[in-house]
Design an enzyme around this catalytic site. Structure first.
Site, PDB file in Angstrom:
ATOM      1  N   GLY A   1      81.565  63.257  51.674  1.00 15.66           N
ATOM      2  CA  GLY A   1      80.265  62.612  51.828  1.00 15.66           C
ATOM      3  C   GLY A   1      79.418  63.183  52.947  1.00 15.66           C
ATOM      4  O   GLY A   1      79.593  64.333  53.385  1.00 15.66           O
TER       5      GLY A   1
ATOM      6  N   LYS B   1      79.227  67.437  65.375  1.00 16.57           N
ATOM      7  CA  LYS B   1      80.151  67.513  66.512  1.00 16.57           C
ATOM      8  C   LYS B   1      80.683  68.931  66.707  1.00 16.57           C
ATOM      9  O   LYS B   1      80.955  69.347  67.841  1.00 16.57           O
ATOM     10  CB  LYS B   1      81.299  66.519  66.355  1.00 16.57           C
TER      11      LYS B   1
ATOM     12  N   HIS C   1      96.901  57.953  86.735  1.00 19.20           N
ATOM     13  CA  HIS C   1      96.088  58.660  87.718  1.00 19.20           C
ATOM     14  C   HIS C   1      96.419  60.153  87.666  1.00 19.20           C
ATOM     15  O   HIS C   1      97.596  60.506  87.594  1.00 19.20           O
ATOM     16  CB  HIS C   1      96.395  58.135  89.115  1.00 19.20           C
TER      17      HIS C   1
HETATM   18  P1  FAD Z   1      78.470  58.848  52.552  1.00 21.17           P
HETATM   19  O1  FAD Z   1      79.272  59.544  53.557  1.00 21.17           O
HETATM   20  O2  FAD Z   1      77.016  59.111  52.517  1.00 21.17           O
HETATM   21  O3  FAD Z   1      79.109  59.215  51.145  1.00 21.17           O
HETATM   22  C1  FAD Z   1      78.530  58.809  49.954  1.00 21.17           C
HETATM   23  C2  FAD Z   1      78.968  59.761  48.851  1.00 21.17           C
HETATM   24  O4  FAD Z   1      78.570  59.238  47.606  1.00 21.17           O
HETATM   25  C3  FAD Z   1      78.323  61.147  48.955  1.00 21.17           C
HETATM   26  O5  FAD Z   1      79.304  62.139  48.897  1.00 21.17           O
HETATM   27  C4  FAD Z   1      77.398  61.228  47.750  1.00 21.17           C
HETATM   28  O6  FAD Z   1      77.312  62.529  47.215  1.00 21.17           O
HETATM   29  C5  FAD Z   1      78.106  60.295  46.778  1.00 21.17           C
HETATM   30  N1  FAD Z   1      77.228  59.694  45.763  1.00 21.17           N
HETATM   31  C6  FAD Z   1      76.019  59.105  45.953  1.00 21.17           C
HETATM   32  N2  FAD Z   1      75.554  58.608  44.792  1.00 21.17           N
HETATM   33  C7  FAD Z   1      76.488  58.900  43.851  1.00 21.17           C
HETATM   34  C8  FAD Z   1      76.601  58.644  42.472  1.00 21.17           C
HETATM   35  N3  FAD Z   1      75.657  57.972  41.794  1.00 21.17           N
HETATM   36  N4  FAD Z   1      77.694  59.099  41.827  1.00 21.17           N
HETATM   37  C9  FAD Z   1      78.676  59.767  42.485  1.00 21.17           C
HETATM   38  N5  FAD Z   1      78.628  60.018  43.801  1.00 21.17           N
HETATM   39  C10 FAD Z   1      77.555  59.591  44.470  1.00 21.17           C
HETATM   40  N6  FAD Z   1      78.860  58.255  61.835  1.00 21.17           N
HETATM   41  C11 FAD Z   1      79.848  58.142  62.741  1.00 21.17           C
HETATM   42  O7  FAD Z   1      80.613  57.167  62.696  1.00 21.17           O
HETATM   43  N7  FAD Z   1      80.034  59.085  63.708  1.00 21.17           N
HETATM   44  C12 FAD Z   1      79.232  60.166  63.813  1.00 21.17           C
HETATM   45  O8  FAD Z   1      79.424  60.989  64.702  1.00 21.17           O
HETATM   46  C13 FAD Z   1      78.172  60.302  62.883  1.00 21.17           C
HETATM   47  N8  FAD Z   1      77.349  61.371  62.939  1.00 21.17           N
HETATM   48  C14 FAD Z   1      76.361  61.510  62.002  1.00 21.17           C
HETATM   49  C15 FAD Z   1      75.505  62.598  62.080  1.00 21.17           C
HETATM   50  C16 FAD Z   1      74.497  62.767  61.153  1.00 21.17           C
HETATM   51  C17 FAD Z   1      73.581  63.955  61.258  1.00 21.17           C
HETATM   52  C18 FAD Z   1      74.352  61.813  60.102  1.00 21.17           C
HETATM   53  C19 FAD Z   1      73.291  61.999  59.058  1.00 21.17           C
HETATM   54  C20 FAD Z   1      75.189  60.730  60.006  1.00 21.17           C
HETATM   55  C21 FAD Z   1      76.192  60.558  60.970  1.00 21.17           C
HETATM   56  N9  FAD Z   1      77.039  59.450  60.948  1.00 21.17           N
HETATM   57  C22 FAD Z   1      78.025  59.316  61.881  1.00 21.17           C
HETATM   58  C23 FAD Z   1      76.918  58.420  59.904  1.00 21.17           C
HETATM   59  C24 FAD Z   1      77.996  58.651  58.816  1.00 21.17           C
HETATM   60  O9  FAD Z   1      77.851  59.935  58.287  1.00 21.17           O
HETATM   61  C25 FAD Z   1      77.866  57.601  57.747  1.00 21.17           C
HETATM   62  O10 FAD Z   1      77.877  56.311  58.312  1.00 21.17           O
HETATM   63  C26 FAD Z   1      79.011  57.718  56.748  1.00 21.17           C
HETATM   64  O11 FAD Z   1      79.050  58.987  56.144  1.00 21.17           O
HETATM   65  C27 FAD Z   1      78.893  56.648  55.673  1.00 21.17           C
HETATM   66  O12 FAD Z   1      79.925  56.790  54.752  1.00 21.17           O
HETATM   67  P2  FAD Z   1      79.738  56.320  53.244  1.00 21.17           P
HETATM   68  O13 FAD Z   1      81.053  56.577  52.579  1.00 21.17           O
HETATM   69  O14 FAD Z   1      79.183  54.969  53.204  1.00 21.17           O
HETATM   70  O15 FAD Z   1      78.622  57.268  52.637  1.00 21.17           O
HETATM   71  P1  NAD Z   2      68.393  55.230  64.135  1.00 18.66           P
HETATM   72  O1  NAD Z   2      68.084  53.985  63.429  1.00 18.66           O
HETATM   73  O2  NAD Z   2      69.576  55.304  65.016  1.00 18.66           O
HETATM   74  O3  NAD Z   2      67.157  55.663  65.037  1.00 18.66           O
HETATM   75  C1  NAD Z   2      65.884  55.851  64.520  1.00 18.66           C
HETATM   76  C2  NAD Z   2      64.900  55.828  65.680  1.00 18.66           C
HETATM   77  O4  NAD Z   2      63.640  56.250  65.213  1.00 18.66           O
HETATM   78  C3  NAD Z   2      64.738  54.444  66.291  1.00 18.66           C
HETATM   79  O5  NAD Z   2      64.850  54.543  67.684  1.00 18.66           O
HETATM   80  C4  NAD Z   2      63.339  54.035  65.841  1.00 18.66           C
HETATM   81  O6  NAD Z   2      62.705  53.173  66.760  1.00 18.66           O
HETATM   82  C5  NAD Z   2      62.661  55.391  65.764  1.00 18.66           C
HETATM   83  N1  NAD Z   2      61.511  55.442  64.856  1.00 18.66           N
HETATM   84  C6  NAD Z   2      61.380  54.878  63.633  1.00 18.66           C
HETATM   85  N2  NAD Z   2      60.193  55.205  63.091  1.00 18.66           N
HETATM   86  C7  NAD Z   2      59.553  55.996  63.991  1.00 18.66           C
HETATM   87  C8  NAD Z   2      58.301  56.663  64.009  1.00 18.66           C
HETATM   88  N3  NAD Z   2      57.468  56.582  62.973  1.00 18.66           N
HETATM   89  N4  NAD Z   2      57.982  57.397  65.096  1.00 18.66           N
HETATM   90  C9  NAD Z   2      58.823  57.478  66.159  1.00 18.66           C
HETATM   91  N5  NAD Z   2      60.033  56.874  66.189  1.00 18.66           N
HETATM   92  C10 NAD Z   2      60.396  56.153  65.119  1.00 18.66           C
HETATM   93  O7  NAD Z   2      68.454  56.347  62.988  1.00 18.66           O
HETATM   94  P2  NAD Z   2      68.934  57.849  63.035  1.00 18.66           P
HETATM   95  O8  NAD Z   2      68.959  58.375  64.406  1.00 18.66           O
HETATM   96  O9  NAD Z   2      68.107  58.525  61.997  1.00 18.66           O
HETATM   97  O10 NAD Z   2      70.421  57.721  62.513  1.00 18.66           O
HETATM   98  C11 NAD Z   2      70.708  57.153  61.229  1.00 18.66           C
HETATM   99  C12 NAD Z   2      72.074  56.541  61.191  1.00 18.66           C
HETATM  100  O11 NAD Z   2      73.075  57.528  61.318  1.00 18.66           O
HETATM  101  C13 NAD Z   2      72.271  55.543  62.310  1.00 18.66           C
HETATM  102  O12 NAD Z   2      72.509  54.287  61.739  1.00 18.66           O
HETATM  103  C14 NAD Z   2      73.450  56.010  63.071  1.00 18.66           C
HETATM  104  O13 NAD Z   2      74.373  54.971  63.292  1.00 18.66           O
HETATM  105  C15 NAD Z   2      74.093  57.077  62.182  1.00 18.66           C
HETATM  106  N6  NAD Z   2      74.535  58.160  63.077  1.00 18.66           N
HETATM  107  C16 NAD Z   2      75.580  57.939  63.895  1.00 18.66           C
HETATM  108  C17 NAD Z   2      75.973  58.915  64.787  1.00 18.66           C
HETATM  109  C18 NAD Z   2      77.127  58.655  65.696  1.00 18.66           C
HETATM  110  O14 NAD Z   2      77.845  57.697  65.464  1.00 18.66           O
HETATM  111  N7  NAD Z   2      77.346  59.461  66.723  1.00 18.66           N
HETATM  112  C19 NAD Z   2      75.299  60.123  64.842  1.00 18.66           C
HETATM  113  C20 NAD Z   2      74.221  60.301  64.013  1.00 18.66           C
HETATM  114  C21 NAD Z   2      73.847  59.321  63.110  1.00 18.66           C
END
Ligand code: FAD
Ligand code: NAD
Length: 464
Positions: free
Chosen positions: A37, A48, A437
């Site tokens: 995903g 990371k 420590h």
């Molecule tokens: P997803 O990981 O989005 O998986 C959904 C899957 O469903 C996908 O593979 C998609 O192709 C598939 N799918 C969708 N529709 C269909 C369909 N109709 N049929 C078949 N397959 C389908 N979270 C953290 O905890 N730590 C982090 O460090 C972190 N870093 C992130 C960095 C970025 C840049 C982003 C964008 C997100 C990050 N997140 C992080 C958030 C994390 O990636 C998501 O919370 C997590 O992947 C959610 O898992 P999920 O299984 O719900 O969905």
């Molecule tokens: P987010 O909801 O964390 O942050 C979005 C930010 O954009 C907010 O601070 C909001 O106030 C701001 N914003 C919204 N509309 C705006 C506008 N028009 N102009 C300026 N600022 C605006 O969303 P994200 O950073 O896109 O991350 C999405 C999800 O992915 C989050 O829910 C996060 O938990 C997950 N994620 C997690 C990690 C991690 O766990 N290390 C890393 C990346 C992403």
């Protein structure tokens, strides 16, 4: 034998599939892109991997203060990207192997509900599966906001920002959330001029306010510019590059940048899923679920980003496990207050439980204890002593309500705090747990001591 169909192979879906197979079900997993995903392919893992490379580069180029000098250090960007891809591929293959080893049948194609527990897998020759339970785990996609210039080349989302051909000279980031802050840290470490534009008065809205201000100050010292309380009105193409037109109060300014990353949140991915056909209720795009992650349709569950409760990989996995355990008639447990949130900057940020703002808003009587990492030997060695650990505890019984860390190894240290919340531990129990420590973890005990103003390695507050 019960039959479970999981739609989506991210951390919610693939973990649910493995757990269901462990519990003896016949399991089918439908995935239309890549197993793993968002998290493994374009989220947690590639970010990371790049942040680790950025940290390494920063450590080498800033090692002089520790007596490590290196001349002519360069970044081989294609090699950095290749390493990122190699890590992703290894993990994805690993998960594919785990699914196979657990006897999960993987179907490639888009899954759609044709009835509450009937899933059709599209493609040239569609397959229809009838199940005892369906787990929807289709994840999320970036929120797209409309502004003039949104379609210009160079206006990108996080997926594109993970595959840039070169380190940009300058980057404007719309949104100071987790994605915005991690990419700001990443590209600033590699030398880009970075500006973060956040519409709220402070970045990282859900993070404890004191910690958010600390990380903003730290990144600002490293050269990241922040415009808070600022709104993007348009992006224009100019001779110098893209110009993000930003309005803050009565001031309008143009931030010229090579790339504009839009990271303003993510929204559940439900298009084409057939929710209406199956009578599955959603609200503002999020599939509605009960405490067992079951939708309004019996036997149909929605876990992970698609239910919009909390968008984190480990939360998705925990929900996936809880859902299949419930579907297969087992007892399950999901403790929402133990879900840590981590931000992989350098130093890191991590928190679990209530923020101080939330404790106040809920009218809870609380105390806080804060320990500055300048008083911790290992933190001094690793990051010059930058950071702090803050504990929020109940005023009457001293139970741990929240722990918030800014400092080296925060994302690992937070596990102790999550366990403390799970066990309903008190500050006294943290104090009387002996920490090794020298470790940064010693500061956890010190922060617990600080609740009563009794930290050992910090001078007592002056009596007035
Ligand atoms: P997803 O990981 O989005 O998986 C959904 C899957 O469903 C996908 O593979 C998609 O192709 C598939 N799918 C969708 N529709 C269909 C369909 N109709 N049929 C078949 N397959 C389908 N979270 C953290 O905890 N730590 C982090 O460090 C972190 N870093 C992130 C960095 C970025 C840049 C982003 C964008 C997100 C990050 N997140 C992080 C958030 C994390 O990636 C998501 O919370 C997590 O992947 C959610 O898992 P999920 O299984 O719900 O969905
Ligand atoms: P987010 O909801 O964390 O942050 C979005 C930010 O954009 C907010 O601070 C909001 O106030 C701001 N914003 C919204 N509309 C705006 C506008 N028009 N102009 C300026 N600022 C605006 O969303 P994200 O950073 O896109 O991350 C999405 C999800 O992915 C989050 O829910 C996060 O938990 C997950 N994620 C997690 C990690 C991690 O766990 N290390 C890393 C990346 C992403």
């Amino acid at each position: 034998m019960k039959k479970i169909v999981v739609i989506g192979g991210g951390p919610g879906g693939y973990v649910a599939a493995i757990r269901a197979a462990q519990l003896g079900a016949e399991v089918h997993l439908v995935e239309n892109q890549h197993i793993g995903g968002t998290c493994l392919n374009v989220g947690c893992i590639p970010t990371k991997a790049l942040l680790h490379a950025a940290e390494l580069y920063h450590a080498i180029t800033h090692g002089a203060s520790q007596g490590i000098k290196a001349d002519n250090v360069t970044v081989d960007w294609p090699a950095v990207m290749a390493r990122k891809r190699a890590v992703v591929t290894k993990l994805v293959r690993g998960v594919e192997g785990l699914l196979k080893a657990n006897g999960v049948t993987v179907h490639r194609g888009a899954g759609a509900l044709k009835g509450p527990r009937t899933v059709e897998i599209g493609g040239d020759s569609p397959v229809t599966l009838e199940a005892d339970a369906v787990i929807i785990a289709t994840g999320s996609e970036p929120v797209r906001i409309n502004f003039p210039g949104a379609d210009l080349p160079g206006v990108i989302d996080s997926t594109a920002a993970l595959s840039l051909q070169a380190i940009p000279a300058s980057l404007a980031i719309i949104g100071g959330g987790v994605i915005g802050v991690e990419f700001a840290a990443l590209y600033r470490s590699f030398g880009a001029e970075v500006t973060v534009i956040e519409m709220l008065p402070e970045i990282l809205p859900p993070v404890d306010g004191e910690i958010a201000a600390l990380i903003r100050g730290h990144l600002a010292k490293q050269g990241v510019k922040f415009l808070t309380g600022a709104r993007l009105s348009e992006v224009k193409q100019t001779d110098a590059g893209l110009a993000a037109v930003v309005v803050a109060g009565d001031k309008t300014q143009e931030i010229v940048a090579e790339q504009v990353l839009v990271a303003v949140g993510r929204r559940p991915r439900t298009e084409g899923l057939g929710l209406e056909a199956a009578g599955v209720a959603a609200e503002r795009g999020r599939i509605k679920v009960d405490a067992n992650f079951m939708t309004n349709q019996s036997g149909v569950y929605a876990v992970g980003d698609v239910n919009g409760l909390i968008m984190l990989a480990h939360a998705a996995s925990a929900q996936g496990i809880a859902a299949v355990e419930h579907a297969l008639g087992h007892r399950s447990a999901y403790h929402v207050n133990t879900i840590p949130s981590c931000i992989y900057t350098n130093p890191e940020v991590a928190g679990v439980g209530l923020t101080e703002e939330a404790a106040k808003a809920q009218g809870i009587a609380y105390n806080t204890g804060t320990f500055q990492l300048a008083g911790n030997g290992k933190a001094l060695i690793e990051s010059g002593g930058t950071g702090q650990i803050k504990i929020i505890s109940g005023a009457k019984h001293g139970e741990i309500l929240g722990v918030h860390i800014f400092g080296p190894r925060a994302t690992d240290l937070i596990a102790e705090a999550a366990l403390a919340l799970r066990l309903e531990a008190t500050v006294d129990e943290l104090v009387t747990t002996i920490h090794a420590h020298p470790t940064v973890s010693e500061a956890m005990g010190e922060a617990a001591l600080a609740v009563a103003g009794a930290a050992i390695h910090w001078p007592p507050a002056r009596k007035s």
